[in-house]
Design a protein around this motif. Sequence first.
Motif, PDB file in Angstrom:
ATOM      1  N   ARG A  50       3.337   1.536 -26.011  1.00  0.00           N
ATOM      2  CA  ARG A  50       2.725   1.898 -24.717  1.00  0.00           C
ATOM      3  C   ARG A  50       3.334   1.086 -23.576  1.00  0.00           C
ATOM      4  O   ARG A  50       3.596   1.613 -22.500  1.00  0.00           O
ATOM      5  CB  ARG A  50       1.219   1.661 -24.756  1.00  0.00           C
ATOM      6  N   ALA A  51       3.571  -0.181 -23.814  1.00  0.00           N
ATOM      7  CA  ALA A  51       4.159  -1.043 -22.782  1.00  0.00           C
ATOM      8  C   ALA A  51       5.566  -0.547 -22.415  1.00  0.00           C
ATOM      9  O   ALA A  51       5.918  -0.490 -21.228  1.00  0.00           O
ATOM     10  CB  ALA A  51       4.208  -2.490 -23.259  1.00  0.00           C
ATOM     11  N   ILE A  52       6.346  -0.163 -23.410  1.00  0.00           N
ATOM     12  CA  ILE A  52       7.688   0.377 -23.141  1.00  0.00           C
ATOM     13  C   ILE A  52       7.576   1.679 -22.365  1.00  0.00           C
ATOM     14  O   ILE A  52       8.283   1.899 -21.379  1.00  0.00           O
ATOM     15  CB  ILE A  52       8.474   0.579 -24.456  1.00  0.00           C
ATOM     16  N   ARG A  53       6.669   2.553 -22.803  1.00  0.00           N
ATOM     17  CA  ARG A  53       6.495   3.838 -22.126  1.00  0.00           C
ATOM     18  C   ARG A  53       6.060   3.629 -20.681  1.00  0.00           C
ATOM     19  O   ARG A  53       6.553   4.300 -19.767  1.00  0.00           O
ATOM     20  CB  ARG A  53       5.475   4.698 -22.871  1.00  0.00           C
ATOM     21  N   ASN A  54       5.152   2.703 -20.460  1.00  0.00           N
ATOM     22  CA  ASN A  54       4.684   2.443 -19.095  1.00  0.00           C
ATOM     23  C   ASN A  54       5.793   1.862 -18.226  1.00  0.00           C
ATOM     24  O   ASN A  54       5.847   2.129 -17.031  1.00  0.00           O
ATOM     25  CB  ASN A  54       3.479   1.505 -19.113  1.00  0.00           C
ATOM     26  N   ARG A  55       6.676   1.076 -18.835  1.00  0.00           N
ATOM     27  CA  ARG A  55       7.767   0.445 -18.099  1.00  0.00           C
ATOM     28  C   ARG A  55       8.903   1.424 -17.795  1.00  0.00           C
ATOM     29  O   ARG A  55       9.462   1.431 -16.725  1.00  0.00           O
ATOM     30  CB  ARG A  55       8.291  -0.748 -18.898  1.00  0.00           C
ATOM     31  N   GLN A  56       9.252   2.274 -18.788  1.00  0.00           N
ATOM     32  CA  GLN A  56      10.435   3.125 -18.602  1.00  0.00           C
ATOM     33  C   GLN A  56      10.194   4.609 -18.862  1.00  0.00           C
ATOM     34  O   GLN A  56      11.141   5.391 -18.888  1.00  0.00           O
ATOM     35  CB  GLN A  56      11.588   2.612 -19.485  1.00  0.00           C
ATOM     36  N   GLY A  57       8.942   5.001 -19.081  1.00  0.00           N
ATOM     37  CA  GLY A  57       8.639   6.420 -19.240  1.00  0.00           C
ATOM     38  C   GLY A  57       8.975   6.988 -20.604  1.00  0.00           C
ATOM     39  O   GLY A  57       9.261   8.167 -20.732  1.00  0.00           O
ATOM     40  N   GLY A  58       8.954   6.194 -21.647  1.00  0.00           N
ATOM     41  CA  GLY A  58       9.261   6.674 -22.993  1.00  0.00           C
ATOM     42  C   GLY A  58      10.686   6.358 -23.383  1.00  0.00           C
ATOM     43  O   GLY A  58      11.286   5.409 -22.868  1.00  0.00           O
ATOM     44  N   CYS A  59      11.217   7.152 -24.283  1.00  0.00           N
ATOM     45  CA  CYS A  59      12.587   6.929 -24.760  1.00  0.00           C
ATOM     46  C   CYS A  59      13.295   8.277 -24.813  1.00  0.00           C
ATOM     47  O   CYS A  59      12.853   9.188 -25.509  1.00  0.00           O
ATOM     48  CB  CYS A  59      12.554   6.282 -26.150  1.00  0.00           C
ATOM     49  N   PRO A  60      14.397   8.423 -24.102  1.00  0.00           N
ATOM     50  CA  PRO A  60      15.113   9.700 -24.092  1.00  0.00           C
ATOM     51  C   PRO A  60      15.712  10.049 -25.458  1.00  0.00           C
ATOM     52  O   PRO A  60      16.035   9.167 -26.257  1.00  0.00           O
ATOM     53  CB  PRO A  60      16.232   9.479 -23.064  1.00  0.00           C
ATOM     54  N   THR A  61      15.873  11.314 -25.700  1.00  0.00           N
ATOM     55  CA  THR A  61      16.519  11.797 -26.917  1.00  0.00           C
ATOM     56  C   THR A  61      17.926  11.208 -27.019  1.00  0.00           C
ATOM     57  O   THR A  61      18.664  11.158 -26.042  1.00  0.00           O
ATOM     58  CB  THR A  61      16.594  13.336 -26.915  1.00  0.00           C
ATOM     59  N   GLY A  62      18.252  10.732 -28.222  1.00  0.00           N
ATOM     60  CA  GLY A  62      19.565  10.129 -28.455  1.00  0.00           C
ATOM     61  C   GLY A  62      19.597   8.638 -28.215  1.00  0.00           C
ATOM     62  O   GLY A  62      20.625   8.002 -28.415  1.00  0.00           O
ATOM     63  N   GLU A  63      18.490   8.063 -27.793  1.00  0.00           N
ATOM     64  CA  GLU A  63      18.436   6.636 -27.522  1.00  0.00           C
ATOM     65  C   GLU A  63      17.420   5.965 -28.443  1.00  0.00           C
ATOM     66  O   GLU A  63      16.778   6.617 -29.262  1.00  0.00           O
ATOM     67  CB  GLU A  63      18.131   6.386 -26.047  1.00  0.00           C
ATOM     68  N   ALA A  64      17.259   4.651 -28.312  1.00  0.00           N
ATOM     69  CA  ALA A  64      16.356   3.897 -29.166  1.00  0.00           C
ATOM     70  C   ALA A  64      15.812   2.685 -28.420  1.00  0.00           C
ATOM     71  O   ALA A  64      16.436   2.202 -27.471  1.00  0.00           O
ATOM     72  CB  ALA A  64      17.093   3.442 -30.428  1.00  0.00           C
ATOM     73  N   VAL A  65      14.642   2.223 -28.855  1.00  0.00           N
ATOM     74  CA  VAL A  65      14.031   0.995 -28.342  1.00  0.00           C
ATOM     75  C   VAL A  65      13.547   0.188 -29.543  1.00  0.00           C
ATOM     76  O   VAL A  65      13.377   0.725 -30.640  1.00  0.00           O
ATOM     77  CB  VAL A  65      12.854   1.283 -27.373  1.00  0.00           C
ATOM     78  N   ILE A  66      13.302  -1.095 -29.334  1.00  0.00           N
ATOM     79  CA  ILE A  66      12.889  -1.968 -30.435  1.00  0.00           C
ATOM     80  C   ILE A  66      11.557  -2.630 -30.119  1.00  0.00           C
ATOM     81  O   ILE A  66      11.288  -2.969 -28.962  1.00  0.00           O
ATOM     82  CB  ILE A  66      13.986  -3.012 -30.749  1.00  0.00           C
ATOM     83  N   THR A  67      10.734  -2.771 -31.159  1.00  0.00           N
ATOM     84  CA  THR A  67       9.457  -3.473 -31.047  1.00  0.00           C
ATOM     85  C   THR A  67       9.307  -4.383 -32.262  1.00  0.00           C
ATOM     86  O   THR A  67      10.090  -4.310 -33.212  1.00  0.00           O
ATOM     87  CB  THR A  67       8.254  -2.498 -31.048  1.00  0.00           C
ATOM     88  N   GLY A  68       8.256  -5.186 -32.241  1.00  0.00           N
ATOM     89  CA  GLY A  68       7.856  -5.900 -33.446  1.00  0.00           C
ATOM     90  C   GLY A  68       7.376  -4.881 -34.467  1.00  0.00           C
ATOM     91  O   GLY A  68       7.298  -3.679 -34.187  1.00  0.00           O
ATOM     92  N   ALA A  69       7.023  -5.356 -35.653  1.00  0.00           N
ATOM     93  CA  ALA A  69       6.661  -4.437 -36.739  1.00  0.00           C
ATOM     94  C   ALA A  69       5.183  -4.467 -37.101  1.00  0.00           C
ATOM     95  O   ALA A  69       4.781  -3.852 -38.081  1.00  0.00           O
ATOM     96  CB  ALA A  69       7.510  -4.737 -37.971  1.00  0.00           C
TER      97      ALA A  69
END
Length: 173
Positions: A50-69
């Motif tokens: 949610r924090a990533i989505r709020n900061r950058q609006g989600g993740c575009p197709t073909g890309e990736a983001v990282i979080t803790g597990a």
Amino acid sequence: MIPLECIQADITTLEVDAIVNAANTSLLGGGGVDGAIHRKAGPQLLEECRAIRNRQGGCPTGEAVITGAGRLPAKFVIHAVGPVWQGTNPKTEALLASAYRHSLELAVANHVKSIAFPNISTGIYGFPKPRAAEIAVAEVTRFLETNSSIEQVLFVCFDEENFDIYKAMLGQS
């Protein structure tokens, strides 16, 4: 170069540095492997997404983001957004390759030594399993030719069909 390996397993149980999640653009969980990872990881994973989505609006197709597990045995979850299959289309294939490449770039940047990939886009997104496997193996192989920091790459197949495809492709008996 390290050998690529395929196993048939539940990716949420693996003790590796990072597991890759076949995520959707919202990052908020869904069906298949995405839902399983979110359920097992617990609320911390959803909060980070949610924090990533709020900061950058989600993740575009073909890309990736990282979080803790969260509660998973892995250290990180790399959320890779693969494309929805729309028939043979070079752009769709390039987006799938890009999802694998971006996942590996994040792994290297976060000092990941072992990484486990699901069969991105082959479930509800409908990508043909043999072609998706070819793209995955080719992209990972190409990446590892110039990056030696990753020591283990697993392709984790949930279903028998994908497992057989990867075994044949990687020459495993």
